[in-house]
Design a protein around this motif. Structure first.
Motif, mmCIF file in Angstrom:
data_model
loop_
_atom_site.group_PDB
_atom_site.id
_atom_site.type_symbol
_atom_site.label_atom_id
_atom_site.label_comp_id
_atom_site.label_asym_id
_atom_site.label_seq_id
_atom_site.Cartn_x
_atom_site.Cartn_y
_atom_site.Cartn_z
ATOM 1 N N GLY A 78 38.287 6.987 -11.052
ATOM 2 C CA GLY A 78 38.610 7.285 -12.444
ATOM 3 C C GLY A 78 39.481 8.517 -12.574
ATOM 4 N N TRP A 187 39.721 7.358 -18.588
ATOM 5 C CA TRP A 187 38.604 6.980 -17.725
ATOM 6 C C TRP A 187 37.500 8.026 -17.777
ATOM 7 C CZ3 TRP A 187 38.279 2.421 -14.883
ATOM 8 C CH2 TRP A 187 39.417 1.596 -14.982
ATOM 9 N N GLU A 195 32.672 2.901 -13.024
ATOM 10 C CA GLU A 195 33.577 3.557 -13.975
ATOM 11 C C GLU A 195 34.330 2.536 -14.830
ATOM 12 O OE1 GLU A 195 36.081 2.549 -10.511
ATOM 13 O OE2 GLU A 195 34.102 3.485 -10.715
ATOM 14 N N ASP A 196 34.618 1.350 -14.273
ATOM 15 C CA ASP A 196 35.311 0.328 -15.060
ATOM 16 C C ASP A 196 34.402 -0.251 -16.139
ATOM 17 O OD1 ASP A 196 33.721 -0.802 -13.080
ATOM 18 O OD2 ASP A 196 35.393 -1.781 -12.048
ATOM 19 N N LEU A 199 34.284 2.312 -18.990
ATOM 20 C CA LEU A 199 35.495 2.285 -19.812
ATOM 21 C C LEU A 199 35.517 1.051 -20.704
ATOM 22 C CD1 LEU A 199 38.312 3.225 -20.672
ATOM 23 C CD2 LEU A 199 39.228 2.024 -18.665
#
Length: 375
Positions: A78, A187, A195-196, A199
């Protein structure tokens, strides 16, 4: 009709500027194929940003830039992606790609088309298909992920399926509109794993979903079943457990907790059968037959029988790793992290700007010049 389609794609090529973002922790053998495939992308205008913590070699191509965090440590994915926001803010869409994935030449044209067809979407994503030159144990991991028994309702992430809207999508082939990303605060995390999902949750909370479309497929190398794939899935489970513990509403769904719930149900069924003196052998044989039928004959694509015969055991490793990781996340609320802010002291280098010593590099991040590395 063909001429109209070409004209429409040409018009799209002048309306959106893309930055392909490839976070790199250190050199590995598949990185060259990723960069060489990106060099064959045909969309204009585009920038291909290789993000690293120290300078790295680039193809001799003006589309490539090396965004260097200069963090003095191994930064999180990120943080690397946010470094590109700081270094290259004048784009319409960031196209995120893992460094062990590689796209077809028209990937960005297809991305522009899908985003034009879904103007309300915050971004778009495509499946990560198994690369054609994987090792045997990477093929096993690929079969596990592509199997409905392995990925359940998330099967479409690893195999072409009809288009749909999603509120959670992995970053190995993910397009995000810049203004949507800015509105979500970027991010903004030092997490290593999950982390995705974080987000996408912030984007969804602002009304922005991800449009899945099989036209955005990339080829994605899997990891060897053990220990790499097992560890990766364990970390995914741990991150999801942390998100559930923190009250993330998008993580409170059975498709994310399924492996843990099934594991608990199987253990409870065995204990109940023993206590109640039920015909355990007959029940176990029936369940085993059903499981083997699903796992041996329910796999998509053309696979060798050697791979098919390993998959039933590999699925146990896969789901067991995820379930134990989720338990750790639920109990501790602590996830793996890496350092770096992703924005301080960022430098942007093109191929011609790098002195020879910096291009070749040294230490754990070092890599040979493009085309000179291991095949």
């Amino acid at each position: 009709m063909l001429g109209a389609g070409i004209a429409e794609r040409s018009a799209l090529s002048t309306s959106l500027r893309f930055a392909v973002v490839i976070p790199v922790a250190r050199y590995h053998q598949r990185l060259d194929r990723c960069l060489q495939a990106c060099a064959r992308l045909t969309y204009e205008p585009r920038t291909i940003a290789v993000v690293s913590d120290v300078p790295m070699a680039l193809p001799d191509d003006p589309h490539f830039v090396n965004v260097v965090t200069n963090a003095g440590c191994l930064t999180s994915p990120g943080a690397k992606r946010d470094a590109v926001r700081a270094a290259i803010p004048d784009v319409g869409v960031y196209a995120y790609l893992d460094d062990d994935a590689y796209p077809p030449p028209d990937w960005l044209e297809n991305g522009a088309q899908v985003l034009a067809e879904s103007p309300q979407a915050a971004g778009a994503g495509g499946p990560g298909l198994a690369a054609d030159d994987q090792t045997f144990w990477e093929q096993v991991s690929a079969a596990v992920l592509a199997s409905p028994v392995g990925s359940g309702p998330l099967h479409f992430r690893f195999w072409p399926d009809p288009p749909r809207d999603c509120d959670d999508y992995p970053a190995y082939a993910l397009f995000i509109r810049r203004h949507r990303l800015d509105a979500a605060g970027g991010w903004a995390t030092d997490w290593y794993g999950g982390e995705d999902s974080a987000l996408c949750a912030r984007l969804a909370a602002r009304g922005g979903l991800i449009r899945y479309d099989p036209r955005l497929a990339v080829w994605h190398y899997r990891r060897r079943l053990a220990p790499e794939h097992a560890w990766q899935v364990w970390n995914v489970g741990r991150s999801r457990g942390c998100l559930i513990r923190a009250g993330d509403p998008y993580s409170w769904r059975w498709m994310f907790g399924g492996p843990l719930c099934v594991s608990i149900a199987v253990i409870a069924a065995v204990v109940a059968a023993l206590i109640l003196a039920m015909p355990v052998t007959a029940i176990a044989a029936a369940c085993l037959a059903a499981y083997l039928g699903l796992t041996l004959f329910g796999l998509p694509g053309r696979l060798s029988w050697a791979v098919r015969l390993i998959v039933p055991l590999a699925l146990l490793v896969h789901h067991g790793s995820y379930a134990t990781g989720m338990v750790v996340g639920l109990l501790t609320g602590e996830r793996l992290k890496r350092g770096g802010s992703g924005s301080a002291d960022v430098t942007l280098r093109r191929f011609g700007d790098l002195p020879d010593q910096a291009v070749q590099g040294s230490g754990p991040h070092a890599r040979p010049a493009i085309g000179e590395g291991p095949a």
